[in-house]
Design a protein around this motif. Structure first.
Motif, PDB file in Angstrom:
ATOM      1  N   TRP A   9       0.818  -1.213   0.000  1.00 50.13           N
ATOM      2  CA  TRP A   9       0.000   0.000   0.000  1.00 50.13           C
ATOM      3  C   TRP A   9       0.852   1.264   0.000  1.00 50.13           C
ATOM      4  CZ3 TRP A   9      -4.474   1.451  -1.495  1.00 50.13           C
ATOM      5  CH2 TRP A   9      -5.481   0.510  -1.617  1.00 50.13           C
ATOM      6  N   PHE A  10       1.990   1.206   0.637  1.00 50.24           N
ATOM      7  CA  PHE A  10       2.909   2.344   0.583  1.00 50.24           C
ATOM      8  C   PHE A  10       3.340   2.604  -0.861  1.00 50.24           C
ATOM      9  CE2 PHE A  10       7.077   4.371   0.877  1.00 50.24           C
ATOM     10  CZ  PHE A  10       6.845   5.373   1.809  1.00 50.24           C
ATOM     11  N   LEU A  11       3.646   1.539  -1.594  1.00 49.70           N
ATOM     12  CA  LEU A  11       4.055   1.680  -2.994  1.00 49.70           C
ATOM     13  C   LEU A  11       2.893   2.170  -3.859  1.00 49.70           C
ATOM     14  CD1 LEU A  11       6.246  -1.540  -3.394  1.00 49.70           C
ATOM     15  CD2 LEU A  11       7.017   0.828  -3.093  1.00 49.70           C
ATOM     16  N   ILE A  12       1.678   1.708  -3.566  1.00 55.22           N
ATOM     17  CA  ILE A  12       0.510   2.167  -4.326  1.00 55.22           C
ATOM     18  C   ILE A  12       0.318   3.674  -4.149  1.00 55.22           C
ATOM     19  CG2 ILE A  12      -2.014   2.099  -4.418  1.00 55.22           C
ATOM     20  CD1 ILE A  12      -1.846  -0.905  -3.897  1.00 55.22           C
ATOM     21  N   SER A 298      -8.030  -5.078   6.905  1.00 53.43           N
ATOM     22  CA  SER A 298      -8.466  -3.897   6.148  1.00 53.43           C
ATOM     23  C   SER A 298      -7.615  -3.696   4.900  1.00 53.43           C
ATOM     24  CB  SER A 298      -8.386  -2.647   7.032  1.00 53.43           C
ATOM     25  OG  SER A 298      -9.223  -2.777   8.159  1.00 53.43           O
ATOM     26  N   LEU A 299      -6.301  -3.865   5.052  1.00 53.20           N
ATOM     27  CA  LEU A 299      -5.401  -3.683   3.910  1.00 53.20           C
ATOM     28  C   LEU A 299      -5.685  -4.719   2.821  1.00 53.20           C
ATOM     29  CD1 LEU A 299      -2.017  -3.010   5.763  1.00 53.20           C
ATOM     30  CD2 LEU A 299      -3.547  -1.342   4.727  1.00 53.20           C
ATOM     31  N   GLY A 300      -5.944  -5.962   3.224  1.00 54.05           N
ATOM     32  CA  GLY A 300      -6.239  -7.006   2.244  1.00 54.05           C
ATOM     33  C   GLY A 300      -7.556  -6.759   1.534  1.00 54.05           C
ATOM     34  N   PHE A 301      -8.569  -6.324   2.275  1.00 56.75           N
ATOM     35  CA  PHE A 301      -9.872  -6.034   1.674  1.00 56.75           C
ATOM     36  C   PHE A 301      -9.764  -4.903   0.658  1.00 56.75           C
ATOM     37  CE2 PHE A 301     -13.876  -3.643   1.722  1.00 56.75           C
ATOM     38  CZ  PHE A 301     -14.762  -4.634   1.329  1.00 56.75           C
ATOM     39  N   MET A 302      -9.029  -3.847   1.017  1.00 60.81           N
ATOM     40  CA  MET A 302      -8.862  -2.719   0.111  1.00 60.81           C
ATOM     41  C   MET A 302      -8.040  -3.086  -1.112  1.00 60.81           C
ATOM     42  SD  MET A 302      -8.070   0.287   2.861  1.00 60.81           S
ATOM     43  CE  MET A 302      -7.378   1.291   1.576  1.00 60.81           C
ATOM     44  N   LEU A 303      -7.074  -3.998  -0.918  1.00 61.17           N
ATOM     45  CA  LEU A 303      -6.192  -4.351  -2.017  1.00 61.17           C
ATOM     46  C   LEU A 303      -6.957  -5.028  -3.160  1.00 61.17           C
ATOM     47  CD1 LEU A 303      -3.270  -4.365  -3.020  1.00 61.17           C
ATOM     48  CD2 LEU A 303      -2.977  -6.591  -1.908  1.00 61.17           C
ATOM     49  N   VAL A 304      -7.982  -5.783  -2.823  1.00 56.21           N
ATOM     50  CA  VAL A 304      -8.794  -6.432  -3.857  1.00 56.21           C
ATOM     51  C   VAL A 304      -9.395  -5.381  -4.787  1.00 56.21           C
ATOM     52  CG1 VAL A 304     -10.832  -7.855  -4.292  1.00 56.21           C
ATOM     53  CG2 VAL A 304      -9.286  -8.418  -2.403  1.00 56.21           C
ATOM     54  N   GLY A 305      -9.953  -4.327  -4.197  1.00 59.69           N
ATOM     55  CA  GLY A 305     -10.517  -3.251  -5.010  1.00 59.69           C
ATOM     56  C   GLY A 305      -9.458  -2.493  -5.788  1.00 59.69           C
ATOM     57  N   ALA A 306      -8.294  -2.263  -5.147  1.00 54.73           N
ATOM     58  CA  ALA A 306      -7.229  -1.516  -5.822  1.00 54.73           C
ATOM     59  C   ALA A 306      -6.699  -2.270  -7.030  1.00 54.73           C
ATOM     60  CB  ALA A 306      -6.095  -1.229  -4.841  1.00 54.73           C
ATOM     61  N   PHE A 308      -8.277  -4.073  -8.948  1.00 55.33           N
ATOM     62  CA  PHE A 308      -9.244  -3.952 -10.042  1.00 55.33           C
ATOM     63  C   PHE A 308      -9.246  -2.543 -10.625  1.00 55.33           C
ATOM     64  CE2 PHE A 308     -13.521  -2.514 -11.239  1.00 55.33           C
ATOM     65  CZ  PHE A 308     -13.746  -3.316 -12.350  1.00 55.33           C
ATOM     66  N   ILE A 309      -9.274  -1.522  -9.760  1.00 63.06           N
ATOM     67  CA  ILE A 309      -9.497  -0.155 -10.233  1.00 63.06           C
ATOM     68  C   ILE A 309      -8.249   0.459 -10.853  1.00 63.06           C
ATOM     69  CG2 ILE A 309      -8.922   1.039  -8.080  1.00 63.06           C
ATOM     70  CD1 ILE A 309     -11.824   1.866 -10.491  1.00 63.06           C
ATOM     71  N   ILE A 310      -7.047   0.130 -10.351  1.00 65.97           N
ATOM     72  CA  ILE A 310      -5.832   0.749 -10.884  1.00 65.97           C
ATOM     73  C   ILE A 310      -5.600   0.379 -12.349  1.00 65.97           C
ATOM     74  CG2 ILE A 310      -3.311   0.831 -10.697  1.00 65.97           C
ATOM     75  CD1 ILE A 310      -3.630   0.757  -7.670  1.00 65.97           C
ATOM     76  N   PRO A 311      -5.734  -0.910 -12.748  1.00 68.33           N
ATOM     77  CA  PRO A 311      -5.602  -1.218 -14.185  1.00 68.33           C
ATOM     78  C   PRO A 311      -6.656  -0.524 -15.039  1.00 68.33           C
ATOM     79  CG  PRO A 311      -5.357  -3.215 -12.884  1.00 68.33           C
ATOM     80  CD  PRO A 311      -5.821  -2.149 -11.948  1.00 68.33           C
ATOM     81  N   VAL A 312      -7.866  -0.346 -14.501  1.00 65.02           N
ATOM     82  CA  VAL A 312      -8.919   0.355 -15.259  1.00 65.02           C
ATOM     83  C   VAL A 312      -8.515   1.811 -15.479  1.00 65.02           C
ATOM     84  CG1 VAL A 312     -11.306   1.166 -15.186  1.00 65.02           C
ATOM     85  CG2 VAL A 312     -10.765  -1.174 -14.497  1.00 65.02           C
ATOM     86  N   ILE A 313      -8.014   2.464 -14.434  1.00 63.47           N
ATOM     87  CA  ILE A 313      -7.589   3.871 -14.566  1.00 63.47           C
ATOM     88  C   ILE A 313      -6.432   3.983 -15.551  1.00 63.47           C
ATOM     89  CG2 ILE A 313      -6.639   5.858 -13.349  1.00 63.47           C
ATOM     90  CD1 ILE A 313      -8.025   4.857 -10.827  1.00 63.47           C
ATOM     91  N   LEU A 314      -5.472   3.064 -15.460  1.00 63.69           N
ATOM     92  CA  LEU A 314      -4.334   3.090 -16.378  1.00 63.69           C
ATOM     93  C   LEU A 314      -4.783   2.881 -17.820  1.00 63.69           C
ATOM     94  CD1 LEU A 314      -1.657   1.069 -14.370  1.00 63.69           C
ATOM     95  CD2 LEU A 314      -1.509   3.476 -15.030  1.00 63.69           C
ATOM     96  N   ALA A 315      -5.704   1.924 -18.026  1.00 60.99           N
ATOM     97  CA  ALA A 315      -6.185   1.661 -19.385  1.00 60.99           C
ATOM     98  C   ALA A 315      -6.933   2.869 -19.943  1.00 60.99           C
ATOM     99  CB  ALA A 315      -7.091   0.430 -19.382  1.00 60.99           C
ATOM    100  N   TYR A 316      -7.786   3.471 -19.122  1.00 59.72           N
ATOM    101  CA  TYR A 316      -8.522   4.655 -19.565  1.00 59.72           C
ATOM    102  C   TYR A 316      -7.565   5.804 -19.886  1.00 59.72           C
ATOM    103  CZ  TYR A 316     -10.990   9.083 -19.088  1.00 59.72           C
ATOM    104  OH  TYR A 316     -11.449  10.355 -19.283  1.00 59.72           O
ATOM    105  N   THR A 317      -6.561   5.988 -19.034  1.00 59.15           N
ATOM    106  CA  THR A 317      -5.601   7.071 -19.250  1.00 59.15           C
ATOM    107  C   THR A 317      -4.830   6.862 -20.551  1.00 59.15           C
ATOM    108  OG1 THR A 317      -5.368   7.375 -16.854  1.00 59.15           O
ATOM    109  CG2 THR A 317      -3.629   8.274 -18.264  1.00 59.15           C
ATOM    110  N   CYS A 318      -4.323   5.653 -20.749  1.00 61.37           N
ATOM    111  CA  CYS A 318      -3.577   5.366 -21.981  1.00 61.37           C
ATOM    112  C   CYS A 318      -4.445   5.555 -23.214  1.00 61.37           C
ATOM    113  CB  CYS A 318      -3.019   3.942 -21.937  1.00 61.37           C
ATOM    114  SG  CYS A 318      -1.740   3.679 -20.689  1.00 61.37           S
ATOM    115  N   TRP A 319      -5.702   5.108 -23.137  1.00 61.66           N
ATOM    116  CA  TRP A 319      -6.603   5.224 -24.283  1.00 61.66           C
ATOM    117  C   TRP A 319      -6.911   6.690 -24.605  1.00 61.66           C
ATOM    118  CZ3 TRP A 319      -8.085   2.929 -28.420  1.00 61.66           C
ATOM    119  CH2 TRP A 319      -9.250   3.309 -29.073  1.00 61.66           C
TER     120      TRP A 319
END
Length: 335
Positions: A9-12, A298-306, A308-319
């Motif tokens: 999470w620090f790296l994220i 809590s960190l593990g639960f949040m990581l599941v969402g992260a 998923f959402i980080i690749p979506v943001i990256l894909a949208y940004t690149c597109w």
């Protein structure tokens, strides 16, 4: 050996912060450069160059802030308490700039200069406040009983204020490189003329901060200059010098892409140097990211969402950048 969730999470959060600085930096830089451009048609072109992407760039700021709140609540509480004033100023600057961005294209010619000034002021205020926040984090915060123990204006010292001025130059340099890459003709030539002074000023700012930081903080000095750390960290100043040289020779050669790419590398290396200075503390000078982290569940639960959402943001940004690639001309309007 288990997964180090606090480190992930620090790296994220570091990645989100870096993405925000890089991607929102150049469109804030356009507002910083606005006073140097007097022709209304060129100002239209400057804003049109970032019109399709500017609001998406701020997604990374939201992600970083939300991640800090969920993954490191102690750090979030201390930083928000210590830096409430500059953070509020930053948000107001971003809000004012966003409103000015939209209203400028709908205003009558008589009212456009008002929104031009609003765009300039909002960009400069937001950038300066961000630099102050970075400088204050490097200086550190007094913490007692897991709560901020300082005053509301402890950030108002010379080093954070100088960092605020330095970030104005850094974002201006990113904006200059972006406009060289995205425009042509008269506006591009103006950017080539101001590139060299901006690079020299940026290198001077980096030199001052690089001297000021270890002199003011013996712990950081020991980290930078002790062996074998010195050999590990040596690529950072070498890459700063190399990117600065590439920027200086790009202007006479009229390179269209090198200025922006080299400016990105220069800013990234500067950010990396600051990160090295405080590692592994998330609340300098004493509280590490592990001490400030949420429970593993809590960190593990949040990581599941992260994940998923980080690749979506990256894909949208690149597109979005791919769709709006290439030069922009005066006959292209607001997207």
């Amino acid at each position: 050996m288990g997964i180090d969730l606090p480190l992930i999470w620090f790296l994220i959060i570091v990645f989100s912060t870096m993405m925000y600085i890089v991607m929102d930096g150049f469109d804030l830089g356009i507002g910083i450069l606005y006073p140097m451009i007097k022709q209304q048609s060129d100002r239209d072109l400057m804003m049109n160059s970032v019109a399709p992407v500017w609001d998406g760039n701020e997604t990374w700021l939201v992600l970083g802030g939300a991640g800090l709140f969920g993954a490191f609540p102690l750090a979030y509480a201390v930083i928000l308490d210590a830096l409430a004033i500059p953070l509020m100023i930053m948000l107001l600057g971003l809000l004012f700039r966003g409103v000015a961005f939209e209203f400028r294209f709908k205003a009558t010619p008589a009212h456009q200069p008002v929104w031009d000034r609003a765009f300039m002021v909002g960009s400069m205020i937001a950038t300066f406040a961000q630099g102050v926040v970075v400088g204050a984090v490097i200086e550190g915060f007094p913490v007692e009983n897991r709560a901020y123990a300082g005053g509301a204006f402890d950030w108002l010292t010379p080093f954070p204020l100088f960092c605020g001025a330095g970030l104005l130059v850094a974002y201006g340099l990113l904006g200059c490189g972006w406009l060289i890459m995205k425009t042509e003709g008269h506006l591009q030539q103006q950017m080539f003329r101001i590139l060299r002074p901006l690079v020299l000023l940026m290198l001077a700012m980096i030199a001052v901060i690089s001297l000021w930081t270890p002199l003011a903080h013996p712990a950081i000095s020991a980290r930078w200059f002790s062996l074998p750390n010195l050999f590990f960290f040596l690529p950072v100043p070498l890459l700063v010098l190399w990117s600065g040289w590439k920027l200086l020779v790009a202007s006479p050669r009229h390179s269209h892409y090198i200025p922006f790419l080299a400016a990105l590398l220069l800013v990234f290396m500067g950010f990396s140097g600051l990160g090295i200075s405080i590692w592994p503390n998330i609340i300098p000078p004493f509280i590490s990211y592990e001490e400030a982290a949420s429970p593993p569940q809590s960190l593990g639960f949040m990581l599941v969402g992260a994940l998923f959402i980080i690749p979506v943001i990256l894909a949208y940004t690149c597109w979005s950048y791919y769709v709006f690639r290439g030069k922009i001309t005066h006959d292209q309007g607001y997207h």
